[in-house]
Design a protein around this motif. Structure first.
Motif, PDB file in Angstrom:
ATOM      1  N   ALA A 243       0.827  -1.206   0.000  1.00  0.00           N
ATOM      2  CA  ALA A 243       0.000   0.000   0.000  1.00  0.00           C
ATOM      3  C   ALA A 243       0.863   1.259   0.000  1.00  0.00           C
ATOM      4  O   ALA A 243       0.590   2.227  -0.735  1.00  0.00           O
ATOM      5  CB  ALA A 243      -0.923  -0.013   1.223  1.00  0.00           C
ATOM      6  N   ARG A 244       1.898   1.250   0.805  1.00  0.00           N
ATOM      7  CA  ARG A 244       2.786   2.416   0.866  1.00  0.00           C
ATOM      8  C   ARG A 244       3.504   2.635  -0.459  1.00  0.00           C
ATOM      9  O   ARG A 244       3.642   3.772  -0.931  1.00  0.00           O
ATOM     10  CB  ARG A 244       3.800   2.240   1.995  1.00  0.00           C
ATOM     11  N   ALA A 245       3.979   1.538  -1.060  1.00  0.00           N
ATOM     12  CA  ALA A 245       4.683   1.669  -2.337  1.00  0.00           C
ATOM     13  C   ALA A 245       3.761   2.203  -3.418  1.00  0.00           C
ATOM     14  O   ALA A 245       4.148   3.062  -4.222  1.00  0.00           O
ATOM     15  CB  ALA A 245       5.264   0.314  -2.742  1.00  0.00           C
ATOM     16  N   ALA A 246       2.517   1.711  -3.450  1.00  0.00           N
ATOM     17  CA  ALA A 246       1.557   2.184  -4.449  1.00  0.00           C
ATOM     18  C   ALA A 246       1.204   3.647  -4.224  1.00  0.00           C
ATOM     19  O   ALA A 246       1.075   4.428  -5.181  1.00  0.00           O
ATOM     20  CB  ALA A 246       0.302   1.321  -4.414  1.00  0.00           C
ATOM     21  N   ALA A 247       1.067   4.049  -2.962  1.00  0.00           N
ATOM     22  CA  ALA A 247       0.757   5.445  -2.659  1.00  0.00           C
ATOM     23  C   ALA A 247       1.920   6.361  -3.041  1.00  0.00           C
ATOM     24  O   ALA A 247       1.719   7.464  -3.575  1.00  0.00           O
ATOM     25  CB  ALA A 247       0.425   5.592  -1.178  1.00  0.00           C
ATOM     26  N   ALA A 248       3.145   5.908  -2.769  1.00  0.00           N
ATOM     27  CA  ALA A 248       4.310   6.699  -3.134  1.00  0.00           C
ATOM     28  C   ALA A 248       4.412   6.858  -4.650  1.00  0.00           C
ATOM     29  O   ALA A 248       4.707   7.947  -5.156  1.00  0.00           O
ATOM     30  CB  ALA A 248       5.576   6.048  -2.584  1.00  0.00           C
ATOM     31  N   GLU A 249       4.146   5.774  -5.379  1.00  0.00           N
ATOM     32  CA  GLU A 249       4.180   5.844  -6.848  1.00  0.00           C
ATOM     33  C   GLU A 249       3.113   6.795  -7.359  1.00  0.00           C
ATOM     34  O   GLU A 249       3.362   7.602  -8.266  1.00  0.00           O
ATOM     35  CB  GLU A 249       3.960   4.441  -7.420  1.00  0.00           C
ATOM     36  N   ARG A 250       1.926   6.741  -6.762  1.00  0.00           N
ATOM     37  CA  ARG A 250       0.843   7.652  -7.140  1.00  0.00           C
ATOM     38  C   ARG A 250       1.253   9.112  -6.929  1.00  0.00           C
ATOM     39  O   ARG A 250       1.069   9.961  -7.819  1.00  0.00           O
ATOM     40  CB  ARG A 250      -0.387   7.333  -6.278  1.00  0.00           C
ATOM     41  N   ASP A 251       1.825   9.396  -5.774  1.00  0.00           N
ATOM     42  CA  ASP A 251       2.174  10.774  -5.452  1.00  0.00           C
ATOM     43  C   ASP A 251       3.325  11.278  -6.300  1.00  0.00           C
ATOM     44  O   ASP A 251       3.343  12.446  -6.738  1.00  0.00           O
ATOM     45  CB  ASP A 251       2.518  10.887  -3.974  1.00  0.00           C
ATOM     46  N   GLN A 252       4.287  10.425  -6.585  1.00  0.00           N
ATOM     47  CA  GLN A 252       5.411  10.821  -7.450  1.00  0.00           C
ATOM     48  C   GLN A 252       4.929  11.122  -8.858  1.00  0.00           C
ATOM     49  O   GLN A 252       5.369  12.087  -9.503  1.00  0.00           O
ATOM     50  CB  GLN A 252       6.465   9.723  -7.454  1.00  0.00           C
ATOM     51  N   THR A 253       3.989  10.330  -9.339  1.00  0.00           N
ATOM     52  CA  THR A 253       3.426  10.560 -10.672  1.00  0.00           C
ATOM     53  C   THR A 253       2.684  11.873 -10.716  1.00  0.00           C
ATOM     54  O   THR A 253       2.782  12.633 -11.680  1.00  0.00           O
ATOM     55  CB  THR A 253       2.495   9.397 -11.058  1.00  0.00           C
ATOM     56  N   ALA A 254       1.909  12.164  -9.655  1.00  0.00           N
ATOM     57  CA  ALA A 254       1.140  13.412  -9.621  1.00  0.00           C
ATOM     58  C   ALA A 254       2.070  14.612  -9.606  1.00  0.00           C
ATOM     59  O   ALA A 254       1.825  15.618 -10.292  1.00  0.00           O
ATOM     60  CB  ALA A 254       0.246  13.412  -8.382  1.00  0.00           C
ATOM     61  N   VAL A 255       3.153  14.532  -8.845  1.00  0.00           N
ATOM     62  CA  VAL A 255       4.115  15.635  -8.775  1.00  0.00           C
ATOM     63  C   VAL A 255       4.770  15.845 -10.138  1.00  0.00           C
ATOM     64  O   VAL A 255       4.941  16.979 -10.606  1.00  0.00           O
ATOM     65  CB  VAL A 255       5.163  15.369  -7.677  1.00  0.00           C
ATOM     66  N   ALA A 256       5.146  14.730 -10.772  1.00  0.00           N
ATOM     67  CA  ALA A 256       5.809  14.831 -12.063  1.00  0.00           C
ATOM     68  C   ALA A 256       4.898  15.479 -13.101  1.00  0.00           C
ATOM     69  O   ALA A 256       5.314  16.346 -13.879  1.00  0.00           O
ATOM     70  CB  ALA A 256       6.232  13.429 -12.524  1.00  0.00           C
ATOM     71  N   LYS A 257       3.635  15.087 -13.093  1.00  0.00           N
ATOM     72  CA  LYS A 257       2.697  15.658 -14.081  1.00  0.00           C
ATOM     73  C   LYS A 257       2.441  17.130 -13.791  1.00  0.00           C
ATOM     74  O   LYS A 257       2.295  17.932 -14.697  1.00  0.00           O
ATOM     75  CB  LYS A 257       1.404  14.853 -14.090  1.00  0.00           C
ATOM     76  N   ALA A 258       2.339  17.464 -12.506  1.00  0.00           N
ATOM     77  CA  ALA A 258       2.125  18.872 -12.136  1.00  0.00           C
ATOM     78  C   ALA A 258       3.303  19.726 -12.579  1.00  0.00           C
ATOM     79  O   ALA A 258       3.139  20.908 -12.890  1.00  0.00           O
ATOM     80  CB  ALA A 258       1.908  18.985 -10.630  1.00  0.00           C
ATOM     81  N   GLY A 259       4.498  19.107 -12.628  1.00  0.00           N
ATOM     82  CA  GLY A 259       5.667  19.867 -13.031  1.00  0.00           C
ATOM     83  C   GLY A 259       5.870  19.908 -14.532  1.00  0.00           C
ATOM     84  O   GLY A 259       6.858  20.458 -15.006  1.00  0.00           O
ATOM     85  N   GLY A 260       4.944  19.292 -15.259  1.00  0.00           N
ATOM     86  CA  GLY A 260       5.022  19.353 -16.717  1.00  0.00           C
ATOM     87  C   GLY A 260       5.873  18.272 -17.345  1.00  0.00           C
ATOM     88  O   GLY A 260       6.222  18.365 -18.529  1.00  0.00           O
ATOM     89  N   TYR A 261       6.255  17.256 -16.600  1.00  0.00           N
ATOM     90  CA  TYR A 261       7.082  16.183 -17.152  1.00  0.00           C
ATOM     91  C   TYR A 261       6.218  15.177 -17.916  1.00  0.00           C
ATOM     92  O   TYR A 261       5.097  14.921 -17.552  1.00  0.00           O
ATOM     93  CB  TYR A 261       7.848  15.457 -16.035  1.00  0.00           C
TER      94      TYR A 261
END
Length: 261
Positions: A243-261
């Protein structure tokens, strides 16, 4: 007849995982994905005897060996889990040879012990399909591990290890550390000294050891030290980690998209 007992007697080093949630589906999933030996935790885990039997049925039908850690070593508890077909047991908090002998007595039928008789009508005898169960098979197939998890048990370990019917000494490292006021500080010198003392005493008595991963010992360390039964992850921790790994992956993806990557 107890495959796990035969494996350990043959010198095999067996690796296992805990079942804490008493869910048959989880047990079956774990067997199909690499864990051929499971330990149902009746001391700290969820559920009761009927839940543990359901888990055992699922795990065994998938090809696993099953061990039950009972909540206590009373006559009633041991009689009931044996009647329900468990033949590999871990008994917690055994501090004296007198306790060890009492547990053995509870597990053996009269002539060798005081286990109550209902052999023809219990799951352990395949509902009476094993006519030799009470006479010989019950005693021969039992694999019994007694937990050494208190300083008193360490002091009495030579006598405990000498009791006929004790197959392995199971070290509970955190409770052991707690008994000398070092709870959750297993890496400090005093608990480490106790572990080495237990290992030396067991070796001198010719008694195999079992334990869980931790206290600075991983799979390779325990194998090198000669442990014959080792328990690693549990279902709850695996779920938490996933659960933690999936949540971390979700949050990293959201940050990356917000940054325009």
């Amino acid at each position: 007849m107890n495959r796990l007992k035969q494996r350990i007697a043959a010198g095999e080093q067996v690796a296992a995982a805990w079942i804490e949630l008493s869910n048959p589906d989880i047990a079956e999933i774990m067997v199909h994905h690499g864990w051929s030996t499971l330990v149902i935790d009746g001391e700290h885990g969820v559920g009761d005897l009927d839940d543990w039997v359901a888990v055992a049925r699922a795990a065994e039908s998938a090809g696993a060996d099953v061990v039950l850690r009972v909540p206590d070593g009373s006559d009633t508890t041991l009689k009931r889990v044996l009647d329900r077909g468990f033949r590999s047991l871990i008994v917690p908090m055994v501090n004296t040879a007198e306790q060890a002998r009492g547990i053995i007595q509870s597990c053996r039928y009269p002539g060798a012990g005081r286990r109550g008789y209902a052999a023809p009508i219990v799951r352990a005898s395949d509902w009476g399909a094993r006519p030799g169960y009470a006479r010989d098979e019950a005693k021969d197939e039992l694999l019994l591990m007694l937990q050494c998890e208190h300083i008193e048990a360490v002091e009495n370990l030579p006598q405990i290890a000498a009791v006929d019917g004790v197959d392995l000494i199971f070290i509970g490292p955190n409770d052991l550390a707690g008994s000398i006021d070092h709870l959750e500080r297993m890496m400090e010198p005093a608990p480490q000294d106790l572990l080495r003392r237990i290992e030396a005493t067991a070796a001198a008595a010719g008694k195999p050891l079992a334990t869980i991963l931790g206290a600075g010992r991983d799979w390779a360390d325990l194998r090198a030290l000669g442990y014959r039964f080792m328990i690693g992850p549990n279902d709850i921790s695996l779920l938490i980690a996933g659960a933690r790994a999936a949540a971390a992956e979700r949050d990293q993806t959201a940050v990356a998209k917000a940054g325009g990557y």
